[in-house]
Motif scaffolding. Structure first.
Motif, short mmCIF file in Angstrom:
data_model
loop_
_atom_site.label_atom_id
_atom_site.label_comp_id
_atom_site.label_asym_id
_atom_site.label_seq_id
_atom_site.Cartn_x
_atom_site.Cartn_y
_atom_site.Cartn_z
N ASP A 33 0.83 -1.20 0.00
CA ASP A 33 0.00 0.00 0.00
C ASP A 33 0.87 1.26 0.00
O ASP A 33 0.51 2.25 -0.64
N TYR A 36 2.08 1.74 -3.50
CA TYR A 36 0.93 2.16 -4.32
C TYR A 36 0.64 3.65 -4.11
O TYR A 36 0.45 4.40 -5.09
N PRO A 146 -7.84 -1.40 -7.08
CA PRO A 146 -7.49 -2.70 -6.51
C PRO A 146 -8.37 -3.10 -5.34
O PRO A 146 -8.73 -2.29 -4.50
N MET A 149 -3.62 -6.08 -3.12
CA MET A 149 -2.37 -5.89 -3.86
C MET A 149 -1.24 -6.62 -3.17
O MET A 149 -1.30 -6.89 -1.95
N LEU A 164 -1.74 -5.45 -8.73
CA LEU A 164 -3.09 -5.06 -8.30
C LEU A 164 -4.08 -6.13 -8.74
O LEU A 164 -4.01 -6.61 -9.88
N ARG A 166 -8.21 -7.23 -9.00
CA ARG A 166 -9.63 -6.87 -8.92
C ARG A 166 -10.43 -7.92 -9.68
O ARG A 166 -10.37 -7.98 -10.91
#
Length: 278
Positions: A33, A36, A146, A149, A164, A166
């Motif tokens: 995170d 990201y 996302p 991740m 990522l 999804r």
């Protein structure tokens, strides 16, 4: 051991050595995170670009390189001009984010209508809306939202690998360990295109890729923009985005799907853009 054998031994030995990795001021990052968030922040610091570039296009039936003038401003303002080997104008595309105008010099024709992916692709052979094309030309990657991740450090390549997830879609990002800028983006699970960013340069405290590439594998199309002399985050010249046909040009109105309309007819139709991927 003779000199030739020593040389071969050293080549083999060094080829197996891990690449020296240079990290940013925070050192090695291990939280997905955090990487990201840094990537998102670093992507958002360039909002305008103006200057010269070389455009390389590889299509199923032809390929070539053209000189190009570029002016782009987020979120979706475009001004692109291409020139031949003798610096003669070939075509120009202008969009204010809502409507577009395209001038083709060989036919002295000005096309205008909604700034849809189908109409933008009259200039560049990829079906992208302006609000997606502009960030890409500014060195930014459209990211899938996302759900989760993961992060790895690829010591052989010397990059962070941020993935990522999804649903069934994944986006694998190679991230520069020092600049925390995306160097490569590959999406799987949805159709679209891959992106690459190389030759990072520093201008006014900004880190920016000098080369941007896009590959749409399904369309067998590759585009590469190599920037030459550019200005970043300068005050935009809004006159560049005015939709004014050249004097004497034939004006053709088109709908969202790129179909020519009779004089006075309202624009209609729709066209779906690509999603990031390959």
């Amino acid at each position: 051991m003779n000199r030739a054998a020593v040389a071969i031994f050293l080549v083999v030995l060094c080829s197996g050595c891990p690449k020296r990795i240079e990290f940013g001021p925070e050192g090695e990052l291990t939280d997905a995170d955090t990487v990201y968030q840094r990537v998102v922040k670093n992507q958002e610091n360039v909002v305008t670009l103006e200057g010269d570039a070389k455009l390389r296009a590889e299509l199923p039936d032809q390929s070539g390189t053209l000189s190009m003038f570029i002016a782009v401003t987020r979120p979706a303002m475009l001004h692109l001009e291409t020139f031949d080997f003798f610096n003669r104008p070939l075509a120009s595309l202008v969009s204010d984010g809502q409507r577009f105008g395209l001038y083709q010099a060989d036919t002295n024709t000005w096309y205008q209508g909604p700034a849809s992916p189908a109409n933008v692709s009259r200039f560049l052979p990829v079906m992208l809306p302006g609000e997606e094309l502009v960030p890409i030309m500014l060195g930014q990657v459209p990211l899938i939202p996302p759900e989760r991740m993961t992060l790895e450090l690829d010591r052989k390549k010397g990059v962070y690998v941020l993935t990522l997830h999804r649903g069934q879609a994944t986006q694998v990002l190679d991230v520069h360990t020092k600049y925390l800028r995306i160097m490569k983006s590959q999406v799987r699970g949805i159709p679209g295109y891959d992106l690459g960013f190389e030759d990072f340069l520093e201008q006014g405290g900004l880190i920016f890729p000098g080369r941007v590439s896009l590959e749409a594998k399904q369309a067998k199309t590759k585009l590469q923009v190599r920037y030459q002399q550019i200005k970043l985050n300068a005050r935009p010249d809004l006159t560049l985005y005015e939709l004014v046909p050249p004097e004497g040009a034939r004006v053709v109105e088109v709908d969202e799907a790129g179909r020519e309309l009779p004089a006075g007819a309202p624009a209609s139709g729709s066209s779906a853009p690509l999603a990031p991927g390959s």
